[in-house]
Design an enzyme around this catalytic site. Structure first.
Site, PDB file in Angstrom:
ATOM      1  N   ARG A 176       0.822  -1.217   0.000  1.00  0.00           N
ATOM      2  CA  ARG A 176       0.000   0.000   0.000  1.00  0.00           C
ATOM      3  C   ARG A 176       0.856   1.267   0.000  1.00  0.00           C
ATOM      4  NH1 ARG A 176      -3.603   2.559   4.432  1.00  0.00           N
ATOM      5  NH2 ARG A 176      -5.241   3.589   3.224  1.00  0.00           N
ATOM      6  N   HIS A 203       0.361   4.462  -2.482  1.00  0.00           N
ATOM      7  CA  HIS A 203       0.112   5.831  -1.990  1.00  0.00           C
ATOM      8  C   HIS A 203       1.263   6.770  -2.327  1.00  0.00           C
ATOM      9  CE1 HIS A 203      -3.366   5.108   1.089  1.00  0.00           C
ATOM     10  NE2 HIS A 203      -3.541   4.452  -0.044  1.00  0.00           N
ATOM     11  N   SER A 250       7.862  10.555  -1.808  1.00  0.00           N
ATOM     12  CA  SER A 250       7.372  11.733  -1.074  1.00  0.00           C
ATOM     13  C   SER A 250       6.603  11.319   0.179  1.00  0.00           C
ATOM     14  CB  SER A 250       6.490  12.609  -1.974  1.00  0.00           C
ATOM     15  OG  SER A 250       5.415  11.861  -2.508  1.00  0.00           O
ATOM     16  N   ASN A 277      -3.762   8.581   4.859  1.00  0.00           N
ATOM     17  CA  ASN A 277      -2.563   8.000   5.478  1.00  0.00           C
ATOM     18  C   ASN A 277      -2.534   8.083   6.999  1.00  0.00           C
ATOM     19  OD1 ASN A 277      -1.478   7.408   2.938  1.00  0.00           O
ATOM     20  ND2 ASN A 277      -0.430   9.400   2.785  1.00  0.00           N
ATOM     21  N   HIS A 302      -6.234  -5.686  -2.488  1.00  0.00           N
ATOM     22  CA  HIS A 302      -7.051  -5.913  -1.293  1.00  0.00           C
ATOM     23  C   HIS A 302      -7.268  -7.397  -1.027  1.00  0.00           C
ATOM     24  CE1 HIS A 302      -8.855  -1.558  -1.193  1.00  0.00           C
ATOM     25  NE2 HIS A 302      -7.545  -1.603  -1.022  1.00  0.00           N
TER      26      HIS A 302
END
Ligand code: HEM
Ligand SMILES: *[C@@H]1O[C@H](CO)[C@@H](O)[C@H](O)[C@H]1NC(C)=O
Ligand SMILES: *[C@@H]1O[C@H](CO)[C@@H](O)[C@H](O)[C@H]1NC(C)=O
Length: 321
Positions: A65, A69, A79, A97, A197
């Protein structure tokens, strides 16, 4: 070479060019990027990822994940790893987050070990995220792929872009399609990558409305989830995103067919819309799912990388050099 085989060769080359992701600079990435400068890089990352997953299976989900992200905000530039400072607008506390993204300590450990193995900081944090995501999927029984390498690390972060660009679990299918399209990813990428998922967990507050208020849900499944996610407490209680949270299988998709998707955005992929057919085929064809997932992960990893003189190789993934 006969003219026929030559033209065949030409069409292969053109096919290769045509299937190169449209994102600028992506063609400068290469799976062999660290071959000369740090031949031990990939084995070192794999070792630390496997250790971390042995200690906690969920860590594989969390690392996968993190890469997603990262790539959806300013491209795959690490970042997401930058801590808040007076000049860094950290993404860690952005809505998707905050109290949710995890695995930062494992990335720190990988960075430490890789830099030690290489003798100096040559491997970027952005590449570490991409490789750790792949190694996590493999460690949990999923497909493998060649990770493109050579991304550099950003000197900025954007909490606002994290808030606007990372998809919300409340989105319907058209919004999800649009959100992925904005990153150069198509509807097939959306469905295949949502198969991420197959791993991990979600907190009560992100699926509460679905299990109490929605009608396209299996009643037994809803009651079951309600038992650990009360109407007005237990916000951070966890529920599995599919029945086998540490195995990269097709249960996520077969569950959608039974109206047992946990998130509103999961069930949106199988709710009478244009993606029903893909969900159906992935639910019974693990090879098709794996093949498309691997292909889409490479596309995800190619989103706006910093290359050449842009960005830097951080010494500490949490801060700009
Ligand atoms: C399609 C749009 C997506 C939405 C709306 C979405 C949303 C979410 C939400 C709300 C959670 C639970 C977070 C929490 O409760 O703390 C979650 C978890 C997770 N997501 Fe997604 N996600 C999407 C796509 C993806 C993609 C593309 C991947 C990777 C390829 C991915 C991988 C994961 C994993 C592995 C977890 C479990 C993390 C853990 O247990 O630590 N998701 N996602
Ligand atoms: C992030 O979560 C903390 C609670 O752990 C909360 O105090 C803070 O306000 C949240 N930050 C943002 C930006 O929502
Ligand atoms: C169900 O929907 C109603 C009306 O939109 C809302 O007020 C309520 O908070 C929802 N319940 C839950 C548990 O989310």
């Amino acid at each position: 070479m006969g003219s026929h085989s030559f033209s065949l060769l030409v069409s292969f080359v053109m096919l290769a060019l045509a299937t190169t992701p449209a994102t600028a600079f992506s063609s400068t990435l290469s799976p062999y990027y660290y071959y000369q400068t740090c031949p031990q890089a990939l084995t070192t990352i794999k070792r630390v990822v496997e250790d971390a997953i042995r200690q906690e299976h969920r860590m594989g989900a969390s690392l996968l994940r993190l890469h997603f992200h990262d790539c959806f905000v300013q491209g795959c530039d690490a970042s997401i790893l930058l801590d808040q400072t007076s000049t860094i607008d950290s993404e860690k506390t952005a809505r998707p987050n905050n109290n949710s993204a995890r695995g930062f300590e494992v990335i720190d450990k990988i960075k430490l070990e890789v830099d030690k193995a290489c003798g100096r900081p040559v491997v970027s944090c952005a590449d570490i995220l991409a490789v750790a995501a792949r190694d996590s999927v493999v460690a949990l029984g999923g497909p493998t792929w060649m990770v493109q390498l050579g991304r550099r690390d950003s000197t900025t972060a954007s909490q606002s872009e994290a808030n606007t660009d990372i998809p919300s679990p409340l989105m319907d299918l058209p919004q999800l399609i649009e959100n992925f399209k904005n990153k150069g990813l198509d509807t097939k990428d959306l469905v295949a990558l949502s198969g991420g998922h197959s791993l991990g967990f979600a907190q009560c507050f992100v699926f509460r409305n679905r299990i109490y208020n929605e009608s396209n849900i299996d009643p037994t499944f809803a009651r079951d989830r309600q038992s650990t996610c009360p109407k007005s407490s237990g916000n951070s209680n966890l529920a599995p995103l599919d029945p086998t949270t540490a195995i990269f299988d097709t249960k996520y998709f077969s569950n959608l067919e039974k109206k047992k998707g946990l998130l509103h955005s999961d069930q949106a992929l199988y709710n009478g819309g244009e993606t029903d057919g893909l969900v159906k085929s992935y639910s019974t064809d693990i090879w098709a799912f794996w093949k498309d997932f691997a292909k889409s992960m490479i596309k995800l990893g190619n989103i706006e990388p910093l290359t050449g003189e842009n960005g830097q190789i951080r010494s500490n993934c949490r801060m700009v050099n």
